[in-house]
Design a protein around this motif. Structure first.
Motif, PDB file in Angstrom:
ATOM      1  N   LEU A  50      22.186  60.584  28.600  1.00 31.06           N
ATOM      2  CA  LEU A  50      20.954  59.922  29.256  1.00 31.06           C
ATOM      3  C   LEU A  50      19.972  60.609  30.214  1.00 31.06           C
ATOM      4  CD1 LEU A  50      19.613  57.146  29.820  1.00 31.06           C
ATOM      5  CD2 LEU A  50      21.253  56.861  31.635  1.00 31.06           C
ATOM      6  N   GLU A  51      18.700  60.527  29.846  1.00 27.41           N
ATOM      7  CA  GLU A  51      17.753  61.096  30.770  1.00 27.41           C
ATOM      8  C   GLU A  51      17.361  59.993  31.632  1.00 27.41           C
ATOM      9  OE1 GLU A  51      14.945  61.984  33.088  1.00 27.41           O
ATOM     10  OE2 GLU A  51      15.967  63.810  31.788  1.00 27.41           O
ATOM     11  N   ASN A  52      17.806  60.179  32.865  1.00 30.68           N
ATOM     12  CA  ASN A  52      17.763  58.894  33.858  1.00 30.68           C
ATOM     13  C   ASN A  52      16.588  59.170  34.815  1.00 30.68           C
ATOM     14  OD1 ASN A  52      18.915  56.335  34.668  1.00 30.68           O
ATOM     15  ND2 ASN A  52      19.395  57.514  36.546  1.00 30.68           N
ATOM     16  N   GLY A  53      15.622  60.096  34.667  1.00 32.33           N
ATOM     17  CA  GLY A  53      14.476  60.213  35.528  1.00 32.33           C
ATOM     18  C   GLY A  53      13.230  59.867  34.900  1.00 32.33           C
ATOM     19  N   THR A  54      12.184  60.699  35.271  1.00 31.84           N
ATOM     20  CA  THR A  54      10.911  60.138  34.610  1.00 31.84           C
ATOM     21  C   THR A  54      10.477  61.298  33.563  1.00 31.84           C
ATOM     22  OG1 THR A  54       9.763  61.415  36.549  1.00 31.84           O
ATOM     23  CG2 THR A  54      10.209  58.909  36.696  1.00 31.84           C
ATOM     24  N   GLY A  55      11.285  62.274  33.340  1.00 31.62           N
ATOM     25  CA  GLY A  55      10.786  63.421  32.453  1.00 31.62           C
ATOM     26  C   GLY A  55      11.294  63.031  30.857  1.00 31.62           C
ATOM     27  N   ASP A  56      11.221  64.233  30.205  1.00 33.36           N
ATOM     28  CA  ASP A  56      11.664  64.276  28.778  1.00 33.36           C
ATOM     29  C   ASP A  56      13.106  64.821  28.750  1.00 33.36           C
ATOM     30  OD1 ASP A  56       9.269  63.228  28.378  1.00 33.36           O
ATOM     31  OD2 ASP A  56       8.262  65.333  28.011  1.00 33.36           O
ATOM     32  N   LEU A  57      13.618  64.310  27.690  1.00 39.81           N
ATOM     33  CA  LEU A  57      15.017  65.007  27.294  1.00 39.81           C
ATOM     34  C   LEU A  57      14.917  65.899  25.969  1.00 39.81           C
ATOM     35  CD1 LEU A  57      18.193  65.288  27.527  1.00 39.81           C
ATOM     36  CD2 LEU A  57      18.197  63.362  25.765  1.00 39.81           C
ATOM     37  N   LYS A  58      14.709  67.180  26.341  1.00 43.14           N
ATOM     38  CA  LYS A  58      14.541  68.104  25.274  1.00 43.14           C
ATOM     39  C   LYS A  58      15.585  68.907  24.640  1.00 43.14           C
ATOM     40  CE  LYS A  58       9.861  69.368  27.017  1.00 43.14           C
ATOM     41  NZ  LYS A  58       9.163  70.461  27.124  1.00 43.14           N
ATOM     42  N   ILE A  59      15.845  68.901  23.429  1.00 42.33           N
ATOM     43  CA  ILE A  59      17.064  69.766  22.789  1.00 42.33           C
ATOM     44  C   ILE A  59      16.425  70.840  22.202  1.00 42.33           C
ATOM     45  CG2 ILE A  59      18.885  69.625  21.205  1.00 42.33           C
ATOM     46  CD1 ILE A  59      19.186  66.627  21.615  1.00 42.33           C
ATOM     47  N   SER A  60      16.326  72.015  22.472  1.00 46.10           N
ATOM     48  CA  SER A  60      15.788  73.381  21.918  1.00 46.10           C
ATOM     49  C   SER A  60      16.811  74.084  21.041  1.00 46.10           C
ATOM     50  CB  SER A  60      15.326  74.001  22.986  1.00 46.10           C
ATOM     51  OG  SER A  60      14.358  73.202  23.887  1.00 46.10           O
ATOM     52  N   ALA A  61      16.512  74.619  19.674  1.00 47.70           N
ATOM     53  CA  ALA A  61      17.137  75.436  19.040  1.00 47.70           C
ATOM     54  C   ALA A  61      16.384  76.073  18.114  1.00 47.70           C
ATOM     55  CB  ALA A  61      18.310  74.689  18.523  1.00 47.70           C
ATOM     56  N   THR A  62      16.589  77.307  17.536  1.00 45.79           N
ATOM     57  CA  THR A  62      16.068  77.945  16.623  1.00 45.79           C
ATOM     58  C   THR A  62      15.975  76.973  15.274  1.00 45.79           C
ATOM     59  OG1 THR A  62      16.450  80.120  17.359  1.00 45.79           O
ATOM     60  CG2 THR A  62      15.641  79.826  15.094  1.00 45.79           C
ATOM     61  N   ASN A  63      17.047  76.470  14.881  1.00 43.07           N
ATOM     62  CA  ASN A  63      17.255  75.486  13.839  1.00 43.07           C
ATOM     63  C   ASN A  63      18.167  74.505  14.460  1.00 43.07           C
ATOM     64  OD1 ASN A  63      15.925  77.179  11.474  1.00 43.07           O
ATOM     65  ND2 ASN A  63      17.527  78.381  12.026  1.00 43.07           N
ATOM     66  N   LEU A  64      17.897  73.187  14.058  1.00 36.77           N
ATOM     67  CA  LEU A  64      18.577  72.063  14.939  1.00 36.77           C
ATOM     68  C   LEU A  64      19.265  71.236  13.552  1.00 36.77           C
ATOM     69  CD1 LEU A  64      19.262  70.507  17.317  1.00 36.77           C
ATOM     70  CD2 LEU A  64      16.953  69.437  17.156  1.00 36.77           C
ATOM     71  N   ILE A  65      20.474  70.655  13.662  1.00 35.48           N
ATOM     72  CA  ILE A  65      21.002  69.897  12.782  1.00 35.48           C
ATOM     73  C   ILE A  65      21.552  68.662  13.560  1.00 35.48           C
ATOM     74  CG2 ILE A  65      22.589  69.509  11.096  1.00 35.48           C
ATOM     75  CD1 ILE A  65      22.348  72.507  10.168  1.00 35.48           C
ATOM     76  N   LEU A  66      21.356  67.638  13.034  1.00 35.69           N
ATOM     77  CA  LEU A  66      22.181  66.382  13.556  1.00 35.69           C
ATOM     78  C   LEU A  66      22.798  65.631  12.393  1.00 35.69           C
ATOM     79  CD1 LEU A  66      22.397  64.308  15.829  1.00 35.69           C
ATOM     80  CD2 LEU A  66      20.588  62.853  14.830  1.00 35.69           C
ATOM     81  N   GLU A  67      24.300  65.828  12.815  1.00 40.16           N
ATOM     82  CA  GLU A  67      25.273  65.468  11.505  1.00 40.16           C
ATOM     83  C   GLU A  67      26.097  64.344  12.033  1.00 40.16           C
ATOM     84  OE1 GLU A  67      26.734  69.171  10.224  1.00 40.16           O
ATOM     85  OE2 GLU A  67      28.259  69.368  11.879  1.00 40.16           O
ATOM     86  N   SER A  68      27.234  63.831  11.187  1.00 45.60           N
ATOM     87  CA  SER A  68      28.197  62.938  11.629  1.00 45.60           C
ATOM     88  C   SER A  68      29.443  63.789  12.050  1.00 45.60           C
ATOM     89  CB  SER A  68      28.342  61.988  10.333  1.00 45.60           C
ATOM     90  OG  SER A  68      29.119  63.035   9.316  1.00 45.60           O
TER      91      SER A  68
END
Length: 199
Positions: A50-68
């Motif tokens: 959880l990003e609980n402030g006023t900014g952004d939540l960033k996920i940085s990677a050369t290649n990014l995979i979201l999986e189960s």
């Protein structure tokens, strides 16, 4: 868990946090912290970042995979290349340098398309497929073909727009040459040198 006030601590084992406890990072107007990572189980277990402030939540990677949890891909983001969306671990959508690609059937306003492209309008019993191109400066429509079907029209209609003229009075068919082989104007059909009227 004692930690050194300065420098770096190196842990050689796992760190386990009890249920309903969190890692909290940074200061925030909310006392809980700006970034919260944890796991709750109040009858329904939830793991959360959880990003609980006023900014952004960033996920940085050369290649990014979201999986189960069993390694089935949801989203595959490739550096300087495509972003791919999956359904049941099968790729269905990809971004391209020129636009996007749909793998399989595309349904608009329907969840069960039976053809490669299906437009189904539940709201006003009408559907329109529009193919258009603009003038060089983008200020107006240079050419358009639209296919429109509604509950009161038997079959449907095909209407053309040429140079922003939306009356559909001039519809032309080409086979590759500079001149049209068939021109439809109102009730007249012109087959180059032969004309049939009152169709």
């Amino acid at each position: 868990l004692p930690l050194a006030p300065t420098g770096t601590d190196v842990m050689t084992g796992d760190v386990r946090i009890a249920e309903n406890k969190y890692f909290r990072f940074g200061a925030s107007a909310n006392a809980g912290g700006s970034l919260i990572i944890g796991h709750t189980n109040f009858g329904s277990p939830v793991s959360q970042i959880l990003e609980n402030g006023t900014g952004d939540l960033k996920i940085s990677a050369t290649n990014l995979i979201l999986e189960s949890a069993n390694a089935e891909t949801y989203i595959d983001c490739n550096f300087n290349s495509s972003v791919d969306l999956y359904h049941n671990n099968v790729k269905k959508f990809s971004t391209l340098s020129t636009g996007a690609s749909v793998i399989g059937k595309l349904g608009i306003d329907t969840t069960s398309p039976n053809t490669q492209l299906e437009i189904f309008n539940n709201d006003d019993l009408a559907a329109t497929l529009r193919l258009a191109t603009s003038t060089a400066d983008g200020s107006s429509v240079a050419g358009e073909i639209s296919f429109a079907f509604d509950e009161t029209t038997v079959g449907g209609k095909i209407e053309s727009v040429i140079n922003n003229d939306e009356d559909g009075a001039d519809f032309k068919f080409y086979t590759g040459g500079a001149n049209p082989v068939v021109t439809i104007t109102g009730s007249d059909i012109d087959f180059n040198s032969y004309t049939s009227t009152s169709v």
